[in-house]
Design a protein around this motif. Sequence first.
Motif, PDB file in Angstrom:
ATOM      1  N   ALA A   1       5.424   5.567   7.397  1.00 29.82           N
ATOM      2  CA  ALA A   1       4.352   5.809   8.367  1.00 29.82           C
ATOM      3  C   ALA A   1       3.509   6.994   7.922  1.00 29.82           C
ATOM      4  O   ALA A   1       2.289   6.981   8.067  1.00 29.82           O
ATOM      5  CB  ALA A   1       4.952   6.063   9.744  1.00 29.82           C
ATOM      6  N   GLU A   2       4.162   8.009   7.346  1.00 29.99           N
ATOM      7  CA  GLU A   2       3.400   9.182   6.913  1.00 29.99           C
ATOM      8  C   GLU A   2       2.359   8.792   5.873  1.00 29.99           C
ATOM      9  O   GLU A   2       1.187   9.173   5.969  1.00 29.99           O
ATOM     10  CB  GLU A   2       4.357  10.228   6.334  1.00 29.99           C
ATOM     11  N   TYR A   3       2.787   7.993   4.908  1.00 30.92           N
ATOM     12  CA  TYR A   3       1.854   7.624   3.845  1.00 30.92           C
ATOM     13  C   TYR A   3       0.772   6.706   4.351  1.00 30.92           C
ATOM     14  O   TYR A   3      -0.391   6.801   3.978  1.00 30.92           O
ATOM     15  CB  TYR A   3       2.612   6.992   2.676  1.00 30.92           C
ATOM     16  N   LEU A   4       1.159   5.760   5.230  1.00 32.99           N
ATOM     17  CA  LEU A   4       0.169   4.838   5.756  1.00 32.99           C
ATOM     18  C   LEU A   4      -0.832   5.569   6.632  1.00 32.99           C
ATOM     19  O   LEU A   4      -2.016   5.258   6.622  1.00 32.99           O
ATOM     20  CB  LEU A   4       0.855   3.713   6.517  1.00 32.99           C
TER      21      LEU A   4
ATOM     22  N   ILE B   1      -6.265   7.353   7.844  1.00 30.94           N
ATOM     23  CA  ILE B   1      -7.284   8.386   8.031  1.00 30.94           C
ATOM     24  C   ILE B   1      -8.391   8.211   6.998  1.00 30.94           C
ATOM     25  O   ILE B   1      -9.583   8.234   7.315  1.00 30.94           O
ATOM     26  CB  ILE B   1      -6.655   9.790   7.913  1.00 30.94           C
ATOM     27  N   ALA B   2      -7.974   7.976   5.741  1.00 35.08           N
ATOM     28  CA  ALA B   2      -8.968   7.774   4.682  1.00 35.08           C
ATOM     29  C   ALA B   2      -9.793   6.522   4.968  1.00 35.08           C
ATOM     30  O   ALA B   2     -11.013   6.499   4.765  1.00 35.08           O
ATOM     31  CB  ALA B   2      -8.272   7.655   3.338  1.00 35.08           C
TER      32      ALA B   2
ATOM     33  N   LEU C   1       0.832  -1.209   0.000  1.00 39.67           N
ATOM     34  CA  LEU C   1       0.000   0.000   0.000  1.00 39.67           C
ATOM     35  C   LEU C   1       0.861   1.252   0.000  1.00 39.67           C
ATOM     36  O   LEU C   1       0.589   2.204  -0.721  1.00 39.67           O
ATOM     37  CB  LEU C   1      -0.880   0.006   1.240  1.00 39.67           C
ATOM     38  N   ALA C   2       1.916   1.213   0.816  1.00 42.61           N
ATOM     39  CA  ALA C   2       2.794   2.388   0.886  1.00 42.61           C
ATOM     40  C   ALA C   2       3.415   2.666  -0.473  1.00 42.61           C
ATOM     41  O   ALA C   2       3.447   3.805  -0.927  1.00 42.61           O
ATOM     42  CB  ALA C   2       3.879   2.174   1.928  1.00 42.61           C
TER      43      ALA C   2
ATOM     44  N   ILE D   1       6.002   3.529  13.344  1.00 45.42           N
ATOM     45  CA  ILE D   1       5.538   2.463  12.464  1.00 45.42           C
ATOM     46  C   ILE D   1       4.616   1.518  13.228  1.00 45.42           C
ATOM     47  O   ILE D   1       3.617   1.043  12.707  1.00 45.42           O
ATOM     48  CB  ILE D   1       6.748   1.742  11.829  1.00 45.42           C
ATOM     49  N   VAL D   2       4.924   1.300  14.507  1.00 44.99           N
ATOM     50  CA  VAL D   2       4.090   0.392  15.301  1.00 44.99           C
ATOM     51  C   VAL D   2       2.702   0.996  15.489  1.00 44.99           C
ATOM     52  O   VAL D   2       1.687   0.309  15.359  1.00 44.99           O
ATOM     53  CB  VAL D   2       4.757   0.103  16.661  1.00 44.99           C
ATOM     54  N   ALA D   3       2.665   2.309  15.733  1.00 41.92           N
ATOM     55  CA  ALA D   3       1.366   2.939  15.935  1.00 41.92           C
ATOM     56  C   ALA D   3       0.488   2.759  14.706  1.00 41.92           C
ATOM     57  O   ALA D   3      -0.688   2.379  14.824  1.00 41.92           O
ATOM     58  CB  ALA D   3       1.557   4.423  16.232  1.00 41.92           C
TER      59      ALA D   3
END
Lengths: 543, 373, 170
Positions: B264-267, B272-273, B48-49, B111-113
Amino acid sequence: METIKKLILEKLPEAVIEDKQPLCVSVEPKQVHLLMETLYNNPEYNFDVLLKVIGMDWGEKLGVIYFLTGSKDLFAKEIVVKTATADRENPLLYSLTDLYETALLNEREIYAMFGIRFINNPDMRKFFLNEDWIGYPLRKDYDGAPALNPMKVESKEIQDVTRRLTEVDGKIQEERIDIFEVDDYIINIGPQHPSTHGVMHFRTALDGEIIKKIDVHSGYIHRGIEKLSENLGYHQILHFTDRLDYLSANINRHCLCMCIEKAAEIEVPERAQYIRTILDELTRIESHLLGWAAQCNDLGATTAFVYGMREREMILHIFEKVCGGRLIMNQNVIGGVMFDIYPEFQKEVKEFIPYMREKLIEYDRFFSHNVIALGRMIGIGVLKQEDAVSYAITGPAGRASGWSCDVRKHKAYSLYDQVEFKEVIRKEGDSYARYLNRLDEIAESLHIIEQLIDNIPEGSFQTKTKPIIRIPEGEYYQSVEAGRGVFSVFIDSRGDKTPYRLKFRSPSMSLVSAMPLICKGEKLADFIGIGGSMDYVIPDIDR
Amino acid sequence: MNYSQPLELSHVTAWLDEVLRGAMPEFWALLIEYVLIGVVLLTLYAVLALILIYAERKITAFFQSRLGPNRVGKWGIVQSVADMVKILIKEIIYVKKVDKVLFYVAPFFMIVASMLTFGAIPFGQGLQVVDFNIGVFYVLAVSSLGIIGVLLAGWSSNNKYSMVGAMRSGAQFVSYELSAGLALMTMVVLSGTMQLSEIVESQRYCWNLFNGHISAVIAFVIYLISGHAETNRGPFDLPEAESELIAGYHTEYSGLQFGFFYLAEYLNMFIIAAIATTVFLGGWMPIQVKGWDTFNQIMWYIPSYLWFFAKAAVLVFISLWVRWSFPRLRIDQLLNLEWKYLLPINLVNIFVMVLLVLSGLTLTGLFPNVFGN
Amino acid sequence: MSGNYFSGLFKGVKSLLVGMGETWKELWTKKVTAEYPENRKTTLFVSDRWRATLTMPHDENNEHACTSCKVCETNCPNGTIQVIQKVIETEEGKKKKVLDRYLYDLGMCTFCNLCVLTCPSDAIVFSKDFENATFTRDRLKEQLNKEGSKLREKKKEVKPEAEKSAPEAE
């Protein structure tokens, strides 16, 4: 001018007045301040703009030439003040920083280049050069051997201590002053930073997000163009001008060419005048487009940056076809232009004008009313008119503070007295006014081009000149309106084929010198935004 | 009503479960299943990333009148794969004066979050790893762990830019978490449950966005704004504002560690989406109209996970569109927006929603024959 | 007060939507990226006046027009050009200086065009071949006259251009 002469002689009977254009007054160092004060407060016409501060090495004497004019009606009256000291070991002059803020950085530059120190200057460090630089480069007896100032690999700590010279009862006292406080949180913005628009260095003391103090460092890319020029013929010096403010390359070069032409009495054909003026205005549009784009980028709108570059590309394309250069145009030569225009030039420029107008509307819709952008520009970085005058900030930034300072209006050169255009002036003095000024000036430039493009006369585009140009002895001044303000050239000729002294007045240096003033108390993010709105170009500062 | 769902992945998972349980004791079967799920999720996460990064670069380019990546593969399709390889083999630069432990731990927090949040998202019918009855609460709680990573990174880097970035990030996160939470609470009031699967189920004939009309639309917009702010993406990218702070909190990171932040930013953008899709846009549920059996059947032929990803993609596109249209906010503008606009509106909005639900003024309440389950 | 609050909110939102409208329009406009090097043969435009590197045209007899007068060398502002002469004996037995090597350092050149403008015999021109990147600086130093080339014999009388042929060197 007669009244001014009288006024000067009344105050300073021993002043030597030379009756030439502009009026030239020579005084002893001790009297400079008094003279300046008199001129500054002259009721009839305030000489409140210190446009140029030129360090000089006259051989046996070291000194400074001040070029003054007034903000009321720029260039209506001009006066040149000279002062010199014979002490080459420890030359001391008196600072004018209390009258003209712009003197601060200029005096620091003169200290670095000539070793003249100024009494009462609050920050007497070298500008452009490190404190430990051996020799004073612009002096005639400078030893430029590389071994004296070798290239160093290891980094140096930056000196945060400055000296101030004061005179108490005729004795010179030196005190050391710390620039920052002990607990200041100092961020180095630059020399490598995405938003300093070049190799500029701002030492910034922060209080949280709020800027407490800025200390300007420059000189990372200083090339010593003024020194180099002293050993080159006038033809050869020309190519340096393109490399000062590279966004106003053509305008800068136009200035130097005009100065030399005026001095050597070379006639420029009408056709060349038209080509020069049109290209100057195209350069201005291109420069303002990049300024707009970069300012938007500084505020975080990357998309606007690409749009600005896209439109700029069309101008660069025209430049490339005209003179075979996109950024470094190399188009003006002494006596005309290097290349004639190409056959489709007029057609392409005429196509560009409506296209650009359409895009200006798009820019307006896209960014000029965006609520976030407004919040980041309106009321931010306010530069008051008196400050603009004191710092000699000209160009779109000066005019955004309500100061009518367009050379094209006040001392028209080339064809500017034949075209009709509006000088864009705003009163607010904030980032937004500077932003809008730039966009409006693009529209005005388009209007100027429109009036000229169909009337380019036939004929020669270049006057043949001698291979070696000698300028008669004397001092010559020429100012033009570059993309960022008044760019001007000073040539002191001794009748040789090379200039005795050549000085460029760079508008960006004034812009940068005001950054500490207008950024104080603003947020860190806005510091970047204000920098974008001032739109300084670093090679212009680091001549 | 049961429709035939030929392409549904839940058939595969059910079959696998059956086979495993038949072949071995339950403990081993479950263990294998857990491992499999973990592997699948991690793969999905990475893939996905990659897709998101490519999509962002391409769409950004189109907004900016450029072509975007076009060198590696046709239309630059494998560009992000190449970038991933590059980032994997890049040297991690060990910075001397950092707080070693915290510096290396920080990217993992990020990344874990986002991984933890990932587990609770219903990607399709039956494609949800854990279906908590407090799903919304869990998602909110876990996704806010990421801020610890940002703060640690900024603090431990021993870099003034990072520090300023991290502090900005802290202020921003604390503020916007409030709005995001309240916006979701508004929808919880409407759905009457916190369980994500049930929220999806309840939107069979009428998406929550329409069901709660005025109030839901306001909550939706607020959630998108605050979600956007939480992911540190423009115009809310103050913590890493590149024109001011170089790269903000991750200035000192390089190689794979930087890659973690990037990933993580992209995920987070996708998460959110995904949450907005689930809560507002009916999640994986295909468009269904009560009584139109043939239409519903046709809609079900399109598998639920495709519905989910399509809806999420639209939201991601909007997020990109916003990002590349606006300049960056300043910190006080950012806090103004939250505390002066979003929060008060949100509080009023919850109240309005309660009134709507209590007085039966929602669409399902008004027209139970058309929209009711 | 509340009027301000809401009008401000709506005006702000409207301005943002207008901006998004502009980017939406741009999403569908023609893209301006130039796809170099694929467009080398098609859309790539390099002006004829482009100054990419200095060249010395040779004709089919391997002859050039350089008289090695060194005007270009003296006019060059930063020592890019170095003209090395050699002395040969002509058929009539006279000693004559001709060009031995014409050295040009692309890495130093600022493309000011002075050499080409001042050359009295138009022996050098700027070409528009801009792909001059090399891995080392040494390879930017070129010799412009080809091996074994010699001065083209002028059929016509050379015009005595007093202006041009007076070199700056004293």
